[in-house]
Design a protein around this motif. Structure first.
Motif, PDB file in Angstrom:
ATOM      1  N   LEU A 192      -1.064   2.165  -5.692  1.00 35.44           N
ATOM      2  CA  LEU A 192      -2.274   1.342  -5.731  1.00 35.44           C
ATOM      3  C   LEU A 192      -3.208   1.672  -6.901  1.00 35.44           C
ATOM      4  O   LEU A 192      -3.713   0.758  -7.553  1.00 35.44           O
ATOM      5  CB  LEU A 192      -3.036   1.469  -4.411  1.00 35.44           C
ATOM      6  N   LYS A 235      -0.629  -4.224   3.509  1.00 28.32           N
ATOM      7  CA  LYS A 235      -0.712  -3.000   4.308  1.00 28.32           C
ATOM      8  C   LYS A 235       0.665  -2.535   4.773  1.00 28.32           C
ATOM      9  O   LYS A 235       1.442  -3.320   5.333  1.00 28.32           O
ATOM     10  CB  LYS A 235      -1.642  -3.222   5.508  1.00 28.32           C
ATOM     11  N   GLU A 291      -3.297  -6.527  -1.551  1.00 34.21           N
ATOM     12  CA  GLU A 291      -2.725  -5.256  -1.128  1.00 34.21           C
ATOM     13  C   GLU A 291      -2.132  -5.432   0.268  1.00 34.21           C
ATOM     14  O   GLU A 291      -2.850  -5.685   1.227  1.00 34.21           O
ATOM     15  CB  GLU A 291      -3.793  -4.163  -1.153  1.00 34.21           C
ATOM     16  N   THR A 294       0.828  -1.211   0.000  1.00 33.50           N
ATOM     17  CA  THR A 294       0.000   0.000   0.000  1.00 33.50           C
ATOM     18  C   THR A 294       0.863   1.262   0.000  1.00 33.50           C
ATOM     19  O   THR A 294       0.375   2.352  -0.307  1.00 33.50           O
ATOM     20  CB  THR A 294      -0.931   0.026   1.225  1.00 33.50           C
TER      21      THR A 294
END
Length: 221
Positions: A159, A182, A180, A152
């Protein structure tokens, strides 16, 4: 090791597990490195998993370490490399996969679309297609399964860019899994064990339903 392809000596790094039998062909993963690296940079990170899972892995070098190019670095070069390895080792030709990081991720996506009936599935970390790459997507004869992993906090492949690639592929009927991660950045190497395990969990679910077909392409220039 090296192979001669299109009149040039090409270097690659290979790992073959100790315990493989001609009676039981195994999967092969082609690993495509990032800019400024070489094939060893990925083979080193995949080696333990390959040993545990009984996989053959190969990491070819791009002609120029700063990035991959078509047609100099494929599809023909990768096809010839895979075929040369399959002539020496018990490889399941219906389970040949692509994995790429960064520049190698982009190359893996292009090869997936150009040779969708040759590779069973593709997983990439930190990579995307360009908005003008719709023609590549439309050239694919098979809706090859694709997994994309991205942080991310990736400043090289933000993104919105990666999601646009997912949406462009999904809009044309491809099954794309986007993960995705984090707070993860573009840096692959510290989290390679986790990324590789998840990539393999995706790849191993897919197998060609018939023997692979390689498509010859003509490129301008």
């Amino acid at each position: 090791e090296s192979i001669r392809s299109q009149g040039k000596e090409r270097t690659y790094y290979l790992f073959v597990p100790d315990k493989i039998s001609p009676a039981t062909p195994v999967p092969l993963i082609v690993l495509l490195h990032g800019s400024g690296r070489n094939g060893l940079s990925l083979v080193e990170k995949w080696r333990e998993l390959a040993k545990k899972e009984g996989l053959i892995i190969v990491g070819p070098d791009a002609l120029n370490s700063q990035g991959w190019k078509i047609p100099e670095d494929g599809p023909e070069f990768i096809y010839e490399l895979v075929e040369a390895l399959a002539a020496k080792y018990p490889i399941n030709k219906r389970r040949v996969y692509l994995f790429g990081h960064s520049a190698g991720a982009g190359q893996a996506l292009y090869l997936s679309l150009l040779e969708s009936e040759y590779f069973a599935a593709t997983a990439v970390h930190a990579g995307a297609l360009s908005p003008e790459d719709g023609a590549y997507i439309d050239r694919a004869r098979r809706k090859i399964p694709i997994a994309i992993f991205v942080g991310t906090n990736d400043n090289f492949f933000p993104l919105p860019v990666v999601r646009a690639t997912r949406d462009a592929l999904a809009g044309r009927g491809f099954k794309v899994e986007l993960t995705e991660m984090k707070d993860h950045t573009h840096w692959y190497y510290d989290r390679a064990p986790e990324i590789n395990r998840n990539a393999w969990d995706f790849l191993k679910r897919h197998e060609l339903s018939e023997d692979p077909k390689y498509q010859q392409h003509r490129f301008g220039g």
